[in-house]
Design an enzyme around this catalytic site. Structure first.
Site, PDB file in Angstrom:
ATOM      1  N   LYS A  68      13.740  -0.570 -13.807  1.00 27.76           N
ATOM      2  CA  LYS A  68      12.726  -1.632 -13.923  1.00 27.76           C
ATOM      3  C   LYS A  68      13.350  -3.023 -13.966  1.00 27.76           C
ATOM      4  CE  LYS A  68       8.873   0.770 -15.919  1.00 27.76           C
ATOM      5  NZ  LYS A  68       8.539   1.573 -17.029  1.00 27.76           N
TER       6      LYS A  68
ATOM      7  N   GLY B 238       4.414   9.684   2.652  1.00 25.63           N
ATOM      8  CA  GLY B 238       5.340   9.369   3.738  1.00 25.63           C
ATOM      9  C   GLY B 238       4.869   9.727   5.146  1.00 25.63           C
TER      10      GLY B 238
ATOM     11  N   HIS C 143      -2.236  -1.709   5.185  1.00 17.20           N
ATOM     12  CA  HIS C 143      -3.218  -1.486   4.119  1.00 17.20           C
ATOM     13  C   HIS C 143      -4.478  -0.874   4.730  1.00 17.20           C
ATOM     14  CE1 HIS C 143      -5.018  -1.989   0.222  1.00 17.20           C
ATOM     15  NE2 HIS C 143      -6.087  -2.471   0.810  1.00 17.20           N
TER      16      HIS C 143
ATOM     17  N   ASN D 200       3.114   7.814   7.207  1.00 17.76           N
ATOM     18  CA  ASN D 200       3.397   6.666   8.082  1.00 17.76           C
ATOM     19  C   ASN D 200       4.882   6.573   8.383  1.00 17.76           C
ATOM     20  OD1 ASN D 200       1.012   4.720   8.768  1.00 17.76           O
ATOM     21  ND2 ASN D 200       0.611   5.450   6.685  1.00 17.76           N
TER      22      ASN D 200
HETATM   23  C1  GRF Z   1      -1.499   4.447   3.669  1.00 14.07           C
HETATM   24  O1  GRF Z   1      -2.888   4.646   3.666  1.00 14.07           O
HETATM   25  C2  GRF Z   1      -1.163   2.987   3.708  1.00 14.07           C
HETATM   26  O2  GRF Z   1      -2.108   2.224   4.378  1.00 14.07           O
HETATM   27  C3  GRF Z   1      -1.157   2.605   2.250  1.00 14.07           C
HETATM   28  O3  GRF Z   1      -0.617   3.712   1.598  1.00 14.07           O
HETATM   29  C4  GRF Z   1      -0.872   4.898   2.352  1.00 14.07           C
HETATM   30  C5  GRF Z   1       0.434   5.577   2.546  1.00 14.07           C
HETATM   31  O4  GRF Z   1       0.282   6.870   3.102  1.00 14.07           O
HETATM   32  N1  GRF Z   1      -0.433   1.379   2.021  1.00 14.07           N
HETATM   33  P1  GRF Z   1       1.565   7.661   3.575  1.00 14.07           P
HETATM   34  O5  GRF Z   1       2.491   7.738   2.378  1.00 14.07           O
HETATM   35  O6  GRF Z   1       2.183   6.898   4.713  1.00 14.07           O
HETATM   36  O7  GRF Z   1       1.068   9.004   3.976  1.00 14.07           O
END
Ligand code: GRF
Length: 191
Positions: free
Chosen positions: A68, A14, A110, A16
């Site tokens: 699911k 988390g 990504h 980001n």
């Molecule tokens: C990031 O590297 C993002 O690009 C990828 O998953 C990772 C998530 O990291 N899709 P965080 O959970 O935000 O630390």
């Protein structure tokens, strides 16, 4: 003032999520207030849940292993309930189906220069590749893994003998810069 509601979907750390919330929540952009009414975790023990608590961001857990059957439908109901205009994936480890992708505008980040190194091991694969550069991509989400139109990309240059950890830190630092900017760009084109 018109409100734009964003939901962040995550499954793990988390970081980001935390960055986006701090950078964008309750900010005014083009006379509209950006608001995060909800974050949704697909894993009940994700560390991001703790971050939400600390940030004061409401979090719902829709654990994939317990839901699911009809997972996307349940997700859509949640998103509709919070009147979400834009869905932000940030380390969300599920592929979404065609229906939810058609019903919502969904973005993902990504950690590679797409279309290279799709999937869960992108950072290690680009670190180990013979390429001199690596990078991150923000893209619209469709039902293909890490598919969908690219919105923004940026790169870093590899440093000789750099450790994987340091490389990874630089990739994440780039993510924290590019993702909020890409979201604002998308909002510019969203009524
Ligand atoms: C990031 O590297 C993002 O690009 C990828 O998953 C990772 C998530 O990291 N899709 P965080 O959970 O935000 O630390």
């Amino acid at each position: 003032m018109k409100m734009i509601n964003l939901a962040i979907l995550f499954s793990g750390n988390g970081s980001n999520l935390e960055n986006l919330y701090k950078r964008l929540n309750d900010k005014i952009h083009n006379d509209k207030m950006i608001h995060f009414p909800i974050a949704i975790s697909s894993k009940k023990n994700a560390y991001g849940i703790k971050r939400c608590e600390n940030l004061g961001l409401k979090c719902e857990v829709l654990d994939y292993n317990e839901h699911k059957l009809g997972y996307d439908m349940k997700l859509m109901e949640l998103l509709k309930g919070y009147k979400i205009d834009l869905v932000i994936l940030a380390g969300f480890m599920r592929i979404l189906g065609a229906e939810i992708c058609a019903n919502f505008k969904i973005l993902n980040i990504h950690p590679s220069i797409l279309p290279l190194f799709k999937g869960a091991n992108a950072i290690r694969q680009s670190y180990e590749s013979y390429m001199k550069i690596a990078g991150v991509s923000v893209h619209y989400v469709n039902e293909e893994l890490d598919g969908g139109e690219i919105i923004a990309q940026d790169i870093i240059h590899k440093i000789k003998d750099e450790s994987l950890e340091s490389f990874e830190d630089r990739i994440h630092a780039l993510e924290y810069e590019i993702y909020p900017k890409a979201i604002l760009e998308v909002l510019d084109c969203t009524r």
